[in-house]
Design a protein around this motif. Structure first.
Motif, short mmCIF file in Angstrom:
data_model
loop_
_atom_site.label_atom_id
_atom_site.label_comp_id
_atom_site.label_asym_id
_atom_site.label_seq_id
_atom_site.Cartn_x
_atom_site.Cartn_y
_atom_site.Cartn_z
N CYS A 10 1.33 -1.03 0.34
CA CYS A 10 -0.47 0.14 -0.30
C CYS A 10 0.88 0.83 -0.03
O CYS A 10 1.53 1.97 0.96
N GLN A 34 0.51 3.66 3.21
CA GLN A 34 1.07 3.22 4.21
C GLN A 34 2.21 3.71 4.55
O GLN A 34 3.56 3.79 4.99
N ALA A 70 -3.63 4.47 -1.63
CA ALA A 70 -4.62 3.72 -1.16
C ALA A 70 -4.70 2.30 -1.07
O ALA A 70 -5.73 2.74 -2.36
N THR A 71 -4.07 1.29 -0.93
CA THR A 71 -4.82 0.09 -1.37
C THR A 71 -5.61 -0.56 -0.19
O THR A 71 -4.25 -1.28 0.59
N CYS A 115 -4.67 -4.42 5.94
CA CYS A 115 -5.70 -3.36 6.76
C CYS A 115 -5.52 -3.23 8.14
O CYS A 115 -5.28 -2.77 9.30
N CYS A 135 -2.18 -2.93 9.99
CA CYS A 135 -1.29 -1.42 9.66
C CYS A 135 -1.33 -0.53 10.46
O CYS A 135 -2.69 -0.56 11.57
N VAL A 148 -4.25 2.62 10.52
CA VAL A 148 -5.51 2.30 9.80
C VAL A 148 -5.83 3.53 10.69
O VAL A 148 -7.16 3.61 10.09
N CYS A 199 -5.80 6.77 8.66
CA CYS A 199 -6.33 6.38 7.04
C CYS A 199 -7.24 7.03 6.32
O CYS A 199 -8.65 6.74 7.17
S1 SF4 Z 1 -5.19 1.44 6.46
FE1 SF4 Z 1 -4.75 2.68 4.89
S2 SF4 Z 1 -2.69 2.77 4.83
FE2 SF4 Z 1 -3.29 1.48 5.95
S3 SF4 Z 1 -2.94 -0.74 4.60
FE3 SF4 Z 1 -4.92 -0.06 4.59
S4 SF4 Z 1 -5.48 1.58 2.47
FE4 SF4 Z 1 -2.80 1.29 3.97
#
Ligand code: SF4
Length: 405
Positions: free
Chosen positions: A16, A19, A238-239, A244, A247, A250, A253
């Motif tokens: 991502c 991220q 964003a992916t 997620c 992450c 999160v 995000c």
């Molecule tokens: S929460 Fe947002 S930044 Fe984190 S991996 Fe998912 S899309 Fe990407």
């Protein structure tokens, strides 16, 4: 100057880009809870590292001493907040999983003298190109040499799934480390890559040839180029995926309804007077046009340089200010997307479903699901169940339109 890349840094970008931006570019000041899986993995790593370190000093830990070490490390290093995504599991379950894995490992390998240990947690520098421009840093869990002169790069894994041999033969991390090891000791024997999947008491081994290592070098130089271009253009979409849930960002995000790192008390929306609004709109339109022109010209230059590239190699075009552009051309067999060839796409989907791998390679199309959710096109019971996961957000958009006549 190019930053020093690592396997995990490049992996973060591939998973991502947003991220990546949070982690390596913006670095917002937020509390990042440690994931329990990562914590357990690192405690198992630290225990085995210490075990081998002592064995190298002729001090063989008993199994009880190794487990006591693991228990102490867990207690001393446990952060205030451990993030447990899988709600059906507790900290105790993870602790015991690591504990059991160490017992299996100890019984298989004690007295830990099968090979000469050349390094533990050894820091290595991987030079992907001859000019030393593309560099990566890495740490080898354990580097060894056996009586026949074979060098082994060992890595401990606490994953909950055991990969197939085919998957391990495609795994890039240790092969990248091999590039560094072969450069450090060019006249040593062949190199083996060994992953110890400690929860399964299973070591998996892979051997790479020069052709595979060369392809990997070009692949990773291409990935670094992609990151550098994204940083330059600020291109970090964003992916969303199952990852997620793990992450660190999160909570902030925007794809998950967060503020993008801007604290709510910092958001101050003040509409300027009408004449200034007019100027802002003109500036926006002007920037939008410039961006289109820049993108178009960028694509033209890219095409010209690609036409000067050589298939299967890496060609560097120097610029005048100490930086340049790297063009790599590789042949690859691309699978068609739905818009490129709907019929083939359907056939591929059927094939993947029939092979039982559908879950592994498919994700929920959240955009279509959201559309159906908003448009009331889902069965009432499903909509009701999904509602518990939704949260209220303000959706804003600025689109370019003609002035009303
Ligand atoms: S929460 Fe947002 S930044 Fe984190 S991996 Fe998912 S899309 Fe990407």
């Amino acid at each position: 100057m190019m930053p020093l890349y690592s396997y995990s840094r490049i992996g973060c970008f591939s998973n991502c880009r947003l991220q990546y931006k949070f982690r390596y570019v913006e670095k917002p000041d937020i509390v990042k809870p440690t994931g329990i899986e990562a914590f357990m993995g690192s405690m198992v790593h630290d225990s085995l590292e210490q075990c081998y370190r002592l064995a190298g000093m002729q001090k063989l830990l008993t199994l009880e001493e190794l487990l006591a070490l693991y228990q102490r490390l867990w207690k001393e290093n446990k952060p205030d907040t451990l993030k447990i995504v899988k709600k059906e599991l507790s900290e105790k379950d993870y602790y015991e999983t690591g504990y059991e894995a160490l017992i299996k490992y100890y019984k298989r390998y004690q007295p830990f003298d099968q090979e000469i240990v050349l390094g533990l947690e050894k820091r290595i520098m991987i030079e992907l190109d001859d000019s030393g421009q593309y560099k990566m840093v890495g740490f080898i869990d354990r580097l060894t040499r056996d009586d026949a002169g074979r060098i082994r790069i060992h890595d401990y894994k606490t994953n909950s799934n055991l990969p197939t041999q085919e998957e391990i033969d495609r795994e890039p991390q240790l092969a990248l480390y091999q590039l560094a090891v072969e450069k450090m000791w060019p006249d040593q024997g062949p190199v083996e890559l060994v992953w110890h999947f400690v929860r399964f008491d299973t070591p998996l081994v892979s051997i790479r040839d020069m052709g595979q290592l060369d392809k990997l070098r070009y692949d990773y130089m291409g990935k670094i180029d992609e990151i550098e271009a994204a940083v330059e253009l600020g291109n970090f979409p964003a992916t969303e995926s199952a990852l997620c849930n793990w992450c660190d960002f999160v909570e902030i995000c925007p794809a998950k309804g967060g503020s993008g790192g801007v604290k709510s008390d910092q958001i101050e929306i003040k509409l300027p007077p009408a004449d200034q609004c007019l100027k802002l709109v003109d500036e926006f339109l002007d920037l939008d046009q410039k961006k289109k022109d820049v993108d178009k010209r960028r694509d033209e230059i890219k095409q010209i340089l690609i036409s000067g590239g050589i298939m299967g190699t890496n060609k560097f075009f120097p610029g005048s200010g100490g930086r340049g552009l790297n063009v790599s051309l590789q042949k690859s067999n691309k699978l068609p997307g739905k818009s490129a060839d709907a019929e083939k796409y359907d056939q591929i989907t059927e094939l993947v479903k029939g092979s039982g791998m559908y879950e592994e390679f498919s994700t929920v199309d959240m955009r279509s699901l959201q559309k159906a959710f908003d448009g009331g096109k889902l069965p009432t019971d499903i909509r009701g169940q999904l509602s518990q996961f939704s949260s209220e957000v303000i959706v804003s958009a600025v689109r370019i339109k003609k002035n009303p006549a």
